[in-house]
Design an enzyme around this catalytic site. Structure first.
Site, PDB file in Angstrom:
ATOM      1  N   CYS A 104     -18.417  62.655  15.914  1.00  0.00           N
ATOM      2  CA  CYS A 104     -18.534  63.480  16.010  1.00  0.00           C
ATOM      3  C   CYS A 104     -18.119  63.006  17.934  1.00  0.00           C
ATOM      4  O   CYS A 104     -17.493  63.482  18.161  1.00  0.00           O
ATOM      5  CB  CYS A 104     -19.914  63.864  16.240  1.00  0.00           C
ATOM      6  SG  CYS A 104     -20.762  65.718  16.850  1.00  0.00           S
TER       7      CYS A 104
ATOM      8  N   HIS B 251     -21.372  64.250  10.193  1.00  0.00           N
ATOM      9  CA  HIS B 251     -22.817  63.153   9.865  1.00  0.00           C
ATOM     10  C   HIS B 251     -23.898  63.583   8.589  1.00  0.00           C
ATOM     11  O   HIS B 251     -22.917  63.316   7.586  1.00  0.00           O
ATOM     12  CB  HIS B 251     -23.983  63.842  11.284  1.00  0.00           C
ATOM     13  CG  HIS B 251     -23.771  63.072  12.744  1.00  0.00           C
ATOM     14  ND1 HIS B 251     -23.445  63.010  13.739  1.00  0.00           N
ATOM     15  CD2 HIS B 251     -22.958  64.590  12.957  1.00  0.00           C
ATOM     16  CE1 HIS B 251     -23.426  63.127  14.964  1.00  0.00           C
ATOM     17  NE2 HIS B 251     -22.926  64.270  14.654  1.00  0.00           N
TER      18      HIS B 251
HETATM   19  N1  GLN Z   1     -22.542  66.361  22.455  1.00  0.00           N
HETATM   20  C1  GLN Z   1     -20.960  67.145  21.648  1.00  0.00           C
HETATM   21  C2  GLN Z   1     -20.917  68.161  21.431  1.00  0.00           C
HETATM   22  O1  GLN Z   1     -21.896  68.929  21.652  1.00  0.00           O
HETATM   23  C3  GLN Z   1     -21.224  65.897  20.572  1.00  0.00           C
HETATM   24  C4  GLN Z   1     -22.457  65.956  19.558  1.00  0.00           C
HETATM   25  C5  GLN Z   1     -22.661  64.922  18.570  1.00  0.00           C
HETATM   26  O2  GLN Z   1     -21.849  63.329  18.779  1.00  0.00           O
HETATM   27  N2  GLN Z   1     -23.339  65.232  17.213  1.00  0.00           N
HETATM   28  O3  GLN Z   1     -20.261  68.833  21.012  1.00  0.00           O
END
Ligand code: GLN
Length: 267
Positions: free
Chosen positions: A103, A215
């Site tokens: 992510c 995730h």
């Molecule tokens: N901050 C990034 C987004 O909102 C990644 C979020 C995350 O790692 N879950 O896309």
């Protein structure tokens, strides 16, 4: 010739990038999965935290690299330090050290990430991707995901990726990632948003580095990917093809089936 794996014959250093800043939504579970699936096979494992306090040489010893997700604020902190390690990380990826970036991590390993608020974060450019957060007013791309791995480098390994490449996970991101012409997708979503909710792609692969929005954490429910990473790490480090001893994946398969069923799909 495939070398039959003898217990206690291999040792792996797993580099965990910024564990205190980048481990949203339980991504630490990926490190635990890699560690246990090595130890259950007699492969010695050392987890090496790589963060603002690490010296460059730490990276030279890394056989497998991992970084979890993070919110925009942590990403803007991490990128300052990550750039200092850019040369060493690039060397690892180019020499086919396997990696999993989840992510917020692949967003920083791409060309750039434009966060919801604030200036663009220039990335390491290892993945040919660009990510733009849709802004605080637009919905986040969240929910359970079921997808099918399409990347040949992963599917073609002798090691069976369970359920012929079907993977499940959970996504929660505002950023929309777009693949450049050199980027190869990791998977195609069957249900869920994936990279941007438009083109059906999920994640990205470059050499043995996987970027994914999933995730969950990803690896406990998709142990075939963990075994792929471990196999690649041993092959790259010892220059030997290995076949990992099979493990009982019943609990993982059951967990995967539960998520698939929630999405109306029977595995
Ligand atoms: N901050 C990034 C987004 O909102 C990644 C979020 C995350 O790692 N879950 O896309």
């Amino acid at each position: 010739m495939t070398q039959k794996l003898k217990a206690k014959s291999y040792q792996l250093n797993i580099g965990w990038l910024y564990p205190e800043l980048m481990s949203t939504y339980g991504d630490k579970g990926n490190i635990m999965t890699l560690q246990k699936r090595c130890e259950w096979r007699g492969i010695e494992v050392k987890i090496i935290n790589i963060d603002q306090r690490s010296k460059i040489p730490d990276l030279k010893t890394i056989d497998l690299l991992f970084a979890g997700g993070a919110q925009d604020r942590e990403q803007s902190i991490v990128i300052q330090n990550l750039k200092k390690h850019e040369t060493e990380i690039r060397k690892l990826i180019e020499k086919e050290v396997p990696a999993l970036f989840v992510c917020g991590a692949p967003q920083l390993f791409g060309k750039y990430y434009e966060p919801s608020i604030g200036k663009r974060l220039d990335g390491l450019g290892i993945f040919d991707i660009e990510t733009i957060h849709a802004g605080p007013q637009k919905k986040r791309l969240t929910g359970n995901v079921i997808a099918k791995i399409i990347n040949k480098n992963i599917l073609n390994t002798k090691y069976p990726i369970l359920h012929s490449g079907i993977i499940v996970g959970f996504e929660n991101h505002g950023g929309r990632t777009y693949l450049g012409k050199y980027a190869k997708p990791f998977a195609m979503v069957i249900k869920g948003y994936g990279n941007n909710g438009e083109d059906g792609t999920e994640g990205v692969v470059y050499k043995n580095a996987i970027g994914s929005y999933l995730h969950g954490p990803l690896l406990p429910k998709n142990p075939g990917i963990a075994d792929w990473l471990i196999t690649k790490a041993i092959t790259t480090k010892y220059k030997q093809k290995v076949t990992l001893a099979p493990l009982d994946n019943a609990v993982s398969n059951q967990a995967k089936s539960v998520i698939a069923r929630r999405l109306g799909i029977k595995l």
